[in-house]
Design a protein around this motif. Structure first.
Motif, PDB file in Angstrom:
ATOM      1  N   ARG A 265       0.687  -3.266   6.712  1.00 12.23           N
ATOM      2  CA  ARG A 265       2.146  -3.281   6.681  1.00 12.23           C
ATOM      3  C   ARG A 265       2.583  -1.890   6.232  1.00 12.23           C
ATOM      4  O   ARG A 265       2.285  -1.478   5.114  1.00 12.23           O
ATOM      5  N   GLU A 292      13.112  -5.568   7.809  1.00 11.36           N
ATOM      6  CA  GLU A 292      11.687  -5.311   7.566  1.00 11.36           C
ATOM      7  C   GLU A 292      11.122  -4.316   8.573  1.00 11.36           C
ATOM      8  O   GLU A 292      10.353  -3.419   8.227  1.00 11.36           O
ATOM      9  N   ASP A 296       9.698  -0.385   7.942  1.00 11.62           N
ATOM     10  CA  ASP A 296       8.418   0.118   8.453  1.00 11.62           C
ATOM     11  C   ASP A 296       8.555   1.494   9.108  1.00 11.62           C
ATOM     12  O   ASP A 296       7.644   2.316   9.008  1.00 11.62           O
TER      13      ASP A 296
END
Ligand code: FES
Ligand SMILES: [Fe+2]
Lengths: 434, 215
Positions: A265, A292, A296
């Motif tokens: 991740r 999310e 990233d």
């Protein structure tokens, strides 16, 4: 003893399988040939289109040691111009960047369009019938652009950019397409680092998966002491060849480290950055659907793509190698922002902070080691630089895209570099301005 | 060297062990903090007034003490001069950087350290394995021209000064940095602390050789 020896009778015998001669890093005659036969002798990165977005914008750059201007004309077409007045040789442009329809040489005011043509000369009655204005435009570089990346060459016999660097550019696509529809924008402030070493020490390092656990011990120790395990670059410790990173030959001197398989991740494995908690909370509160994924793309790509001879796409940065002398190089880190209508702008605030991390805690240690390489390589009685790691261990294989691939500490990238280097240095292709 | 650094002579400080666990998150650098920096930049432009005797005794003395601790490489004590929500900022643009070229919310900088990253920097310098600091940098700071610049912010004091900083690492030529600094001082637990330090290098836009020491 002189510091720089003159060139041996040729380049024969200096590049061998698994080792290269130290003079490739220390000999000024070799350096001078590189500045014409590599820089400008092949497709060479010049600028990014986001640095000159509007008609009549320009940036001044170097193509090897040549001062060049990359311009957009009034119609938005790109040009590469040699910054050298056709009258008596002065530079016509003295600004690093700006807007100009014309470049007027300050010495006697010959004036050139931003597409290169000579438009006017003062007191024209001083020139007779032999004066052919059409032949006195600024020297022009062949330029081509791929998805905003502008390359130039003076080699008129090279295939088009996309054919020449097709493999590397297909990897660049993956670097560019992390957020569908987003565009990379170069931000104007940069980290500019001086290295008192030969420029190739930097290219060598850009796909060197052997060094991080050692050369970056300060960063790794600091992170562990402050944050424990889990933050970025932990995969560089221990037996890296047992891990998931790889190196590959991206053809024609281009090389590639792929770290993506080590990253479960991105956001969780990010280096610390100022404002991290504040902006993560804000992004999650304001943009719950994309938060999310957006976090990233704050984080570096996990790809090091090196495009021969001077562009290093590493993390979220574009690093450009600017050789100044055989033992002096500027390394310029251009920060990138990512812009898309559905991408939270806060992402870029965090990207700026994250892109300050490695120039602070990582790159300086490498640069210090490059300088110490330069010092060591000046010793005349020790001839060779060893680049034979994993050359004969049977670890290399045909990997993704059919590219020769190896474990991450493989010095395959250096051997790939030297093969292309020798080919270009021995080439008798003619370099010519248009 | 640490023998010389007892509290009695050089003032209170942290230990490296305390810094290891100091501020390991970064919650305060948010939109309002960046707004504050834009406001600072506008205010630094104003004409300043030479310091009164009382201001010299507290404000100038604090900045001179900062210089001294940096020149002594007493980083653990140096960090103690900073407030809990501090910033150490070196723009990558020359002069009095204009917002459109130096707004840190949109641009990278040479250094933009909140309290956490300052801790990282000190721990990094103390690892002893940073090749860029073998041998270590030694500095000599010289500050002058202290003026107090007006600010609309209650409870804060803005001090502008000019500086020269010589840096030497064995085996390397002397580097000279110069420019101006802005210190925003805030009162915390009854004493003045450095809330925000801005270092504007004369040659911020040019390449530098190894800026891994603290200015
Ligand atoms: S050298 Fe440019 S006009 Fe004379
Ligand atoms: Fe490195």
């Amino acid at each position: 003893m002189t510091r720089y020896q003159s060139i041996p009778t040729g380049l024969d015998g200096l590049v061998e399988e698994g080792r290269v001669h130290r003079s490739l890093y220390t000999d000024r005659a070799i350096f001078e040939r590189e500045m014409t036969h590599l820089f400008g002798g092949t497709w060479t990165y010049l600028a990014h289109e986001s640095e000159l977005p509007e008609p009549d914008d320009f940036v001044q750059r170097r193509l090897g040691l040549r001062r060049v201007i990359v311009t957009r004309d009034g119609e938005g077409r790109l040009h590469g111009l040699l910054n050298r007045c056709t009258h008596r040789g002065a530079t016509v442009c003295r600004q690093a960047e700006g807007k100009a329809k014309r470049f007027t040489c300050p010495y006697h005011n010959w004036s050139f369009a931003n597409s290169g043509e000579l438009r006017s000369v003062p007191l024209p009655r001083g020139y007779g019938p032999s004066f052919d204005r059409a032949k006195l435009g600024l020297g022009k570089i062949r330029v081509e652009s791929y998805r905003g990346f502008v390359f130039g060459t003076l080699n008129q016999s090279l295939p088009p950019l996309q054919d020449h660097y097709g493999t590397a550019l297909s990897i660049l696509d993956e670097w560019l397409d992390r957020w569908p529809g987003a565009e990379i924008k170069l931000r104007r402030r940069t980290h500019r680092l001086i290295c008192n070493g030969n420029w190739k020490l930097i290219y060598d390092n850009a796909a060197d998966g052997y060094h991080p656990g050692f050369s970056h011990a300060s960063l790794l120790r600091m992170r562990k002491a402050r944050y424990g395990g889990g933050v970025d670059m932990q995969w560089t410790l221990g037996d890296v060849d047992a891990g998931l990173q790889t190196v590959a030959d991206a053809r024609n001197g281009c090389t590639f480290i792929d770290q993506r398989a080590e990253i479960a991740r991105y956001w969780d494995q990010a280096a610390p950055m100022p404002g991290e908690e504040a902006y993560a909370a804000q992004i999650r509160a304001r943009y719950p659907e994309v938060a999310e994924r957006a976090l990233d793309v704050v984080v570096g790509s996990g790809m090091n793509l090196n495009i021969f001879p001077n562009l290093l796409v590493i993390g979220n940065q574009l690093q450009v190698i600017e050789p100044l002398d055989v033992d002096r190089t500027d390394l310029i880190w251009y920060a990138t922002a990512l812009e898309a209508p559905n991408l939270p702008p806060e992402v870029n605030t965090l990207r700026m902070r994250l892109q300050e991390d490695f120039p602070s805690f990582g790159e300086p240690d490498d640069l210090a080691n490059f300088e110490e390489c330069q010092a060591g390589l000046s010793i005349p009685e020790m001839d060779w630089v060893h680049v034979g790691r994993h050359m004969d261990t049977g670890a290399e294989y045909d990997g993704p895209r059919g590219l020769t691939t190896g474990p991450v500490s493989d010095e395959l990238p250096m051997r790939v570099f030297w093969t292309e280097w020798l080919k270009r240095m021995q080439s008798d292709d003619e370099m010519r301005a248009l | 060297m640490d023998d010389f650094l007892d509290d009695g002579i050089m003032g209170a400080g942290f230990t490296l062990e305390q810094i290891l666990t100091d501020a390991v998150t970064s919650p305060y650098l948010d939109d309002s903090y960046y707004d504050l920096l834009r406001q600072d930049m506008a205010e630094w432009e104003a004409m300043g007034q030479p310091l009164s005797e009382a201001e010299r005794a507290s404000h100038e003395a604090l900045i001179l003490q900062e210089n001294w601790l940096l020149d002594r490489r007493a980083y653990e004590k140096w960090l103690h001069l900073y407030s809990a929500r501090c910033l150490y900022w070196i723009p990558a643009a020359d002069g009095l950087p204009a917002p459109e070229v130096a707004d840190p919310q949109h641009q990278v900088t040479i250094a933009f350290d909140d309290r956490r990253r300052l801790g990282d920097r000190i721990v990094w310098l103390r690892t002893g394995v940073a090749s860029a600091q073998i041998p270590v940098s030694h500095t000599a700071h010289l500050s002058s021209g202290f003026v107090r610049v007006p600010t609309v912010r209650e409870g804060e004091v803005k001090i502008r000064s000019s500086f020269l900083c010589h840096e030497i690492r064995a085996g390397h030529p002397v580097q000279v940095l110069s420019g101006w600094m802005g210190h925003v001082l805030v009162e915390e637990e009854g004493s003045w602390k450095i809330g925000r330090k801005l270092v504007c290098l004369l040659d911020a836009g040019r390449a530098h050789h190894n800026l891994t020491f603290l200015v």
